[in-house]
Motif scaffolding. Sequence first.
Motif, PDB file in Angstrom:
ATOM      1  N   VAL A   1      -0.935  -6.308   1.120  1.00 49.50           N
ATOM      2  CA  VAL A   1      -1.223  -5.850   2.705  1.00 49.50           C
ATOM      3  C   VAL A   1      -2.675  -6.316   3.077  1.00 49.50           C
ATOM      4  O   VAL A   1      -3.047  -6.832   3.795  1.00 49.50           O
ATOM      5  CB  VAL A   1      -0.687  -4.731   3.151  1.00 49.50           C
ATOM      6  N   PHE A   2      -3.366  -5.379   2.451  1.00 52.46           N
ATOM      7  CA  PHE A   2      -4.923  -5.527   2.412  1.00 52.46           C
ATOM      8  C   PHE A   2      -5.566  -6.123   1.003  1.00 52.46           C
ATOM      9  O   PHE A   2      -5.172  -5.459   0.197  1.00 52.46           O
ATOM     10  CB  PHE A   2      -5.869  -3.881   2.662  1.00 52.46           C
ATOM     11  N   SER A   3      -6.372  -7.047   1.282  1.00 51.82           N
ATOM     12  CA  SER A   3      -7.051  -7.443  -0.092  1.00 51.82           C
ATOM     13  C   SER A   3      -8.485  -7.752   0.272  1.00 51.82           C
ATOM     14  O   SER A   3      -9.067  -8.442   1.400  1.00 51.82           O
ATOM     15  CB  SER A   3      -6.438  -8.930  -0.359  1.00 51.82           C
ATOM     16  N   ILE A   4      -9.254  -7.094  -0.539  1.00 54.30           N
ATOM     17  CA  ILE A   4     -10.687  -7.297  -0.345  1.00 54.30           C
ATOM     18  C   ILE A   4     -11.162  -7.864  -1.737  1.00 54.30           C
ATOM     19  O   ILE A   4     -10.952  -7.070  -2.974  1.00 54.30           O
ATOM     20  CB  ILE A   4     -11.375  -5.855  -0.397  1.00 54.30           C
ATOM     21  N   SER A   5     -11.712  -8.868  -1.714  1.00 59.19           N
ATOM     22  CA  SER A   5     -11.892  -9.627  -3.122  1.00 59.19           C
ATOM     23  C   SER A   5     -13.315 -10.377  -2.938  1.00 59.19           C
ATOM     24  O   SER A   5     -13.219 -11.559  -3.306  1.00 59.19           O
ATOM     25  CB  SER A   5     -10.808 -10.610  -3.324  1.00 59.19           C
ATOM     26  N   THR A   6     -14.190  -9.930  -2.681  1.00 61.86           N
ATOM     27  CA  THR A   6     -15.549 -10.536  -2.584  1.00 61.86           C
ATOM     28  C   THR A   6     -16.859  -9.512  -2.846  1.00 61.86           C
ATOM     29  O   THR A   6     -16.666  -8.314  -2.332  1.00 61.86           O
ATOM     30  CB  THR A   6     -15.986 -11.482  -1.641  1.00 61.86           C
ATOM     31  N   SER A   7     -17.793  -9.877  -3.615  1.00 64.25           N
ATOM     32  CA  SER A   7     -18.999  -8.889  -3.550  1.00 64.25           C
ATOM     33  C   SER A   7     -19.533  -8.714  -2.390  1.00 64.25           C
ATOM     34  O   SER A   7     -20.457  -7.735  -2.066  1.00 64.25           O
ATOM     35  CB  SER A   7     -19.931  -9.293  -4.756  1.00 64.25           C
TER      36      SER A   7
ATOM     37  N   ASP B   1       1.102  -5.565  -3.429  1.00 65.32           N
ATOM     38  CA  ASP B   1       0.374  -4.066  -3.450  1.00 65.32           C
ATOM     39  C   ASP B   1       0.123  -3.880  -2.097  1.00 65.32           C
ATOM     40  O   ASP B   1       0.310  -4.651  -1.152  1.00 65.32           O
ATOM     41  CB  ASP B   1      -1.076  -4.277  -4.378  1.00 65.32           C
ATOM     42  N   GLY B   2      -0.089  -2.509  -1.871  1.00 64.35           N
ATOM     43  CA  GLY B   2      -0.449  -1.839  -0.504  1.00 64.35           C
ATOM     44  C   GLY B   2      -1.940  -2.566  -0.334  1.00 64.35           C
ATOM     45  O   GLY B   2      -2.168  -2.908   0.576  1.00 64.35           O
ATOM     46  N   ILE B   3      -2.966  -2.126  -1.189  1.00 58.13           N
ATOM     47  CA  ILE B   3      -4.183  -2.553  -0.974  1.00 58.13           C
ATOM     48  C   ILE B   3      -4.785  -3.177  -2.288  1.00 58.13           C
ATOM     49  O   ILE B   3      -4.694  -2.193  -3.767  1.00 58.13           O
ATOM     50  CB  ILE B   3      -5.114  -0.957  -0.635  1.00 58.13           C
ATOM     51  N   ARG B   4      -5.561  -4.188  -2.544  1.00 60.62           N
ATOM     52  CA  ARG B   4      -6.033  -4.722  -3.605  1.00 60.62           C
ATOM     53  C   ARG B   4      -7.576  -4.823  -3.440  1.00 60.62           C
ATOM     54  O   ARG B   4      -7.970  -5.445  -2.439  1.00 60.62           O
ATOM     55  CB  ARG B   4      -5.266  -5.841  -4.053  1.00 60.62           C
ATOM     56  N   ILE B   5      -8.324  -4.510  -4.685  1.00 60.20           N
ATOM     57  CA  ILE B   5      -9.733  -4.457  -4.431  1.00 60.20           C
ATOM     58  C   ILE B   5     -10.185  -5.333  -5.649  1.00 60.20           C
ATOM     59  O   ILE B   5      -9.934  -4.884  -6.985  1.00 60.20           O
ATOM     60  CB  ILE B   5     -10.345  -3.194  -4.412  1.00 60.20           C
TER      61      ILE B   5
ATOM     62  N   SER C   1       5.472  -1.925  -5.409  1.00 57.77           N
ATOM     63  CA  SER C   1       4.383  -2.374  -6.431  1.00 57.77           C
ATOM     64  C   SER C   1       3.438  -1.122  -6.638  1.00 57.77           C
ATOM     65  O   SER C   1       3.813  -0.022  -6.654  1.00 57.77           O
ATOM     66  CB  SER C   1       3.607  -3.578  -6.358  1.00 57.77           C
ATOM     67  N   ILE C   2       2.211  -1.373  -6.467  1.00 59.41           N
ATOM     68  CA  ILE C   2       0.998  -0.404  -6.705  1.00 59.41           C
ATOM     69  C   ILE C   2       0.657  -0.290  -5.363  1.00 59.41           C
ATOM     70  O   ILE C   2       0.124  -1.223  -4.633  1.00 59.41           O
ATOM     71  CB  ILE C   2       0.034  -1.218  -7.780  1.00 59.41           C
ATOM     72  N   GLY C   3       0.503   1.017  -5.017  1.00 55.82           N
ATOM     73  CA  GLY C   3       0.020   1.303  -3.887  1.00 55.82           C
ATOM     74  C   GLY C   3      -1.547   0.939  -3.563  1.00 55.82           C
ATOM     75  O   GLY C   3      -1.897   0.353  -2.755  1.00 55.82           O
ATOM     76  N   ILE C   4      -2.548   1.558  -4.548  1.00 56.47           N
ATOM     77  CA  ILE C   4      -3.843   0.821  -4.559  1.00 56.47           C
ATOM     78  C   ILE C   4      -4.204   0.348  -5.903  1.00 56.47           C
ATOM     79  O   ILE C   4      -4.208   1.029  -6.825  1.00 56.47           O
ATOM     80  CB  ILE C   4      -4.962   2.082  -4.200  1.00 56.47           C
ATOM     81  N   ARG C   5      -4.774  -0.852  -5.862  1.00 56.19           N
ATOM     82  CA  ARG C   5      -5.169  -1.704  -7.311  1.00 56.19           C
ATOM     83  C   ARG C   5      -6.298  -2.010  -7.094  1.00 56.19           C
ATOM     84  O   ARG C   5      -6.686  -2.517  -5.906  1.00 56.19           O
ATOM     85  CB  ARG C   5      -4.164  -2.647  -7.612  1.00 56.19           C
TER      86      ARG C   5
ATOM     87  N   SER D   1       3.862   2.748  -8.953  1.00 55.91           N
ATOM     88  CA  SER D   1       2.601   3.325  -9.798  1.00 55.91           C
ATOM     89  C   SER D   1       1.746   3.472  -8.407  1.00 55.91           C
ATOM     90  O   SER D   1       1.647   2.607  -7.707  1.00 55.91           O
ATOM     91  CB  SER D   1       1.941   2.055 -10.614  1.00 55.91           C
ATOM     92  N   ALA D   2       1.080   4.723  -8.378  1.00 56.78           N
ATOM     93  CA  ALA D   2       0.332   4.924  -7.089  1.00 56.78           C
ATOM     94  C   ALA D   2      -0.995   4.393  -6.972  1.00 56.78           C
ATOM     95  O   ALA D   2      -1.408   3.530  -6.100  1.00 56.78           O
ATOM     96  CB  ALA D   2       0.098   6.398  -7.219  1.00 56.78           C
ATOM     97  N   ILE D   3      -1.850   4.311  -8.369  1.00 54.21           N
ATOM     98  CA  ILE D   3      -2.951   3.726  -8.399  1.00 54.21           C
ATOM     99  C   ILE D   3      -3.299   3.167  -9.527  1.00 54.21           C
ATOM    100  O   ILE D   3      -3.083   3.570 -10.868  1.00 54.21           O
ATOM    101  CB  ILE D   3      -4.242   4.955  -7.940  1.00 54.21           C
ATOM    102  N   SER D   4      -3.843   1.944  -9.662  1.00 55.49           N
ATOM    103  CA  SER D   4      -3.928   1.367 -10.880  1.00 55.49           C
ATOM    104  C   SER D   4      -5.715   0.872 -10.543  1.00 55.49           C
ATOM    105  O   SER D   4      -6.001   0.141 -10.102  1.00 55.49           O
ATOM    106  CB  SER D   4      -3.380   0.217 -11.172  1.00 55.49           C
TER     107      SER D   4
END
Length: 92
Positions: A13-19, A38-42, A59-63, A82-85
């Motif tokens: 839903v939220f994806s943060i994927s850059t420096s 996932d809910g949030i992927r960083i 899936s995973i709440g926060i990855r 899985s809550a947090i990975s």
Amino acid sequence: MGTSITSSLDKAVFSISTSNAKNTNISGFTIKNTGSGDGIRITNASNIGISKNTITTKSIGIRAVSADNLDIRNNKLTDNPSAISLALTSYA
């Protein structure tokens, strides 16, 4: 809580994927993904804050992968397999 976001996609839903996303905060959301995402992927990011969210996924709440300096607090993670990975992540 504030805004509710519901997705049925196989992506986060939220994806943060850059420096360049330093000092990003995700706060006050109700996040639900009925797909397999996932809910949030960083990925490859630092100085990220995640707080006061309610997250429900199949899936995973926060990855986080290859992330640094994460501040994850006061979230409610329900019905996630899985809550947090955290992988290759430091200072969370």
